[in-house]
Design a protein around this motif. Structure first.
Motif, PDB file in Angstrom:
ATOM      1  N   ASP A  75      93.928  55.868  34.615  1.00 39.17           N
ATOM      2  CA  ASP A  75      94.213  56.651  33.255  1.00 39.17           C
ATOM      3  C   ASP A  75      94.469  55.679  32.114  1.00 39.17           C
ATOM      4  O   ASP A  75      95.882  55.390  31.959  1.00 39.17           O
ATOM      5  CB  ASP A  75      95.238  57.498  33.482  1.00 39.17           C
ATOM      6  CG  ASP A  75      95.573  58.499  32.359  1.00 39.17           C
ATOM      7  OD1 ASP A  75      94.790  58.493  31.386  1.00 39.17           O
ATOM      8  OD2 ASP A  75      96.855  59.087  32.403  1.00 39.17           O
ATOM      9  N   ASP A  76      93.672  55.011  31.530  1.00 43.12           N
ATOM     10  CA  ASP A  76      94.027  54.145  30.388  1.00 43.12           C
ATOM     11  C   ASP A  76      93.184  54.445  29.525  1.00 43.12           C
ATOM     12  O   ASP A  76      92.069  54.006  29.294  1.00 43.12           O
ATOM     13  CB  ASP A  76      93.810  52.523  30.830  1.00 43.12           C
ATOM     14  CG  ASP A  76      94.275  51.603  29.894  1.00 43.12           C
ATOM     15  OD1 ASP A  76      94.129  51.859  28.647  1.00 43.12           O
ATOM     16  OD2 ASP A  76      94.482  50.307  30.450  1.00 43.12           O
ATOM     17  N   PRO A  77      93.607  55.177  28.240  1.00 37.06           N
ATOM     18  CA  PRO A  77      92.776  55.675  27.223  1.00 37.06           C
ATOM     19  C   PRO A  77      92.236  54.199  26.372  1.00 37.06           C
ATOM     20  O   PRO A  77      91.111  54.489  25.865  1.00 37.06           O
ATOM     21  CB  PRO A  77      93.711  56.371  26.427  1.00 37.06           C
ATOM     22  CG  PRO A  77      95.052  56.763  27.291  1.00 37.06           C
ATOM     23  CD  PRO A  77      94.832  55.529  28.324  1.00 37.06           C
ATOM     24  N   SER A  78      92.916  53.272  26.565  1.00 37.31           N
ATOM     25  CA  SER A  78      92.400  52.164  25.828  1.00 37.31           C
ATOM     26  C   SER A  78      90.898  51.495  26.219  1.00 37.31           C
ATOM     27  O   SER A  78      90.198  51.093  25.625  1.00 37.31           O
ATOM     28  CB  SER A  78      93.291  50.871  25.586  1.00 37.31           C
ATOM     29  OG  SER A  78      93.375  50.457  26.979  1.00 37.31           O
ATOM     30  N   LEU A  79      90.606  51.829  27.698  1.00 38.84           N
ATOM     31  CA  LEU A  79      89.282  51.139  28.119  1.00 38.84           C
ATOM     32  C   LEU A  79      88.410  52.219  27.691  1.00 38.84           C
ATOM     33  O   LEU A  79      87.226  51.861  27.384  1.00 38.84           O
ATOM     34  CB  LEU A  79      89.525  51.416  29.610  1.00 38.84           C
ATOM     35  CG  LEU A  79      90.668  50.480  30.144  1.00 38.84           C
ATOM     36  CD1 LEU A  79      90.695  50.461  31.612  1.00 38.84           C
ATOM     37  CD2 LEU A  79      90.222  48.890  29.804  1.00 38.84           C
ATOM     38  N   VAL A  80      88.649  53.567  27.606  1.00 41.29           N
ATOM     39  CA  VAL A  80      87.694  54.613  27.345  1.00 41.29           C
ATOM     40  C   VAL A  80      87.290  54.459  25.888  1.00 41.29           C
ATOM     41  O   VAL A  80      86.380  54.550  25.409  1.00 41.29           O
ATOM     42  CB  VAL A  80      88.365  56.037  27.726  1.00 41.29           C
ATOM     43  CG1 VAL A  80      87.235  57.135  27.207  1.00 41.29           C
ATOM     44  CG2 VAL A  80      88.517  56.175  29.377  1.00 41.29           C
TER      45      VAL A  80
END
Lengths: 345, 85
Positions: free
Chosen positions: A241-246
């Motif tokens: 759950d890492d929004p920066s990768l998405v």
């Protein structure tokens, strides 16, 4: 009416192609009624014999045989199977399928592939220019076509360095001698050029994603590999759950207007800076996991290819894991005989 | 004062999971006690008292073990020091 889909990458080995994962995900989609036509290069690709995945299989010529030979074979297969769509899954075959896609389209066979320019600009040996054009963090790299060029790399970067093939394989080199060894090893197998890349310390993540060709991301699942085989292939992984990768994935797809599946290899360093290491221009071998965590990207790709409207996925189940396993499949020698002698099963 | 990072989850069995990185760890019952105290926002002194009471251990030994454990949690990027903000 059933949709007839041709799928390559049936080599579900310890260095797997994405085909079986793609088929499994498509077959699990309740909205799609499909018949899968496996397209294989080698008679020992396990997917040929796994009839729960492939309804029929045809051998196709290797990319080295040329596009006209491939087209002739596809015409024959189409005359038998009335293909609606082909999903190629190998880097090395994509160029041929992209070039043939107008002709395939005229025959009524759809594809959902990147434009030739998109495909070409993200090559590993062009990644520096790609990063500059789209304002992305890319590790510094040098493209090497002669042994003499290796000294340019050893002058430019500190050890260790990453030595990569044009399509496949990557090794970490700690000495100049190791670079020479890997240069010969990789070039003998995959040809030139070889890419020598700055080594980024950090945690590697992989994102499987699907772009609609208009700049929209239909889905993106970031995972961290938990177990690697000796070939460096992920044998287990976890959805993070890492929004920066998405967000970085959305950024790349928006800037490139990527049309197709893709796998991003990203590295996050200790200061949380994310580097783009590689763009693989197709769905990855672990693609079934995307369906397992709530974003069935292969099924979405089929729908996009058929011209249906597909709403972007917005959530996924972070924290779910996958563990790959090996299994001995028993089949009759008759099957091996048939595919070997007639090229069909 | 140390604080457990917001995105760190711990189960009753002592399984620690960081959803953003996929990292996971197992801690023993003393570790669970310490992490629960960190979640409550307890200061080191209060954590020490809790450990000494539950495990009937000498406070000096507990103090050494606590700081070793906190150091490890810091190394693993699981806690942050309030004073660093």
């Amino acid at each position: 009416m059933k949709i007839n889909i041709g799928v390559t990458g049936l080599n579900a080995t310890d260095n797997p192609g994405p085909g079986i994962g793609v088929i499994r995900a498509i077959k699990e989609c309740k909205d799609l009624d499909v018949r899968i036509i496996g397209l294989s290069y080698d008679v020992m690709e396990p997917g040929i014999y796994l009839h729960q995945f492939t309804d029929k299989v045809y051998q196709i010529p290797l990319p080295a045989a040329g596009q006209s030979v491939l087209m002739e074979r596809l015409k024959y297969i189409h005359s038998k199977e009335k293909l609606d769509l082909i999903i190629p899954n190998f880097d090395a075959e994509l160029f041929s399928f992209i070039k043939l896609s107008p002709e395939l389209s005229a025959m009524g066979i759809k594809t959902f592939l990147p434009e030739l320019e998109q495909f070409e600009e993200r090559h590993k040996y062009k990644l520096n220019e790609f990063g500059e054009k789209h304002k992305l963090n890319i590790p510094k790299s040098l493209t090497v076509t002669r042994l003499d060029d290796i000294t340019r790399a050893t002058d430019a970067f500190d050890f260790p360095m990453v030595v990569k093939g044009k399509y496949y394989e990557a090794y970490i080199a700690y000495t100049s001698e190791q670079i020479h060894t890997y240069y010969h090893k990789i070039s003998a197998k995959w040809g030139l050029p070889i890419i020598i890349q700055e080594f980024i310390r950090g945690i590697e993540y992989n994102v499987a994603a699907l772009g609609d060709g208009k700049g929209n991301t239909i889905g993106a699942i970031p995972q961290r590999k938990l177990v690697l085989t000796d070939k460096g292939k992920g044998w287990a992984g976890i959805a993070v759950d890492d929004p920066s990768l998405v967000a970085m994935t959305h950024d790349i797809i928006r800037k490139t207007k990527w049309r197709s599946g893709m796998e991003l290899e990203l590295m996050k360093d200790e200061k949380d800076k994310i580097y783009l290491i590689e763009i693989n221009p197709r769905l990855p071998a672990w693609i079934y996991f995307t369906a397992g965590v709530g974003q069935n990207l292969p099924a979405a790709l089929v729908k996009l290819a058929l011209g249906h409207e597909v709403k972007p996925f917005t959530t996924y189940a972070a924290g779910k894991m996958f563990i790959r396993y090996s299994l001995d499949h028993v089949c009759d020698l008759k099957e091996f005989e048939k595919i070997s002698t007639t090229g069909e099963l | 004062m140390f604080k457990l990072k917001k995105n760190v989850a711990i189960s009753e069995s002592g399984f620690l999971f960081v959803p953003s990185t996929g990292d996971s760890f197992s801690v023993n019952p003393v570790g669970i006690t310490i992490i629960h105290e960190l979640q409550k926002g307890s200061a080191e002194d209060n954590i020490l008292t809790a450990i000494a009471e539950v495990y009937e251990v000498d406070r000096n030994i507990a103090e050494k073990d606590l700081y070793d454990f906190l150091h490890k949690l810091k190394q693993l990027n699981l806690i942050e020091n309030d004073n660093e903000d």
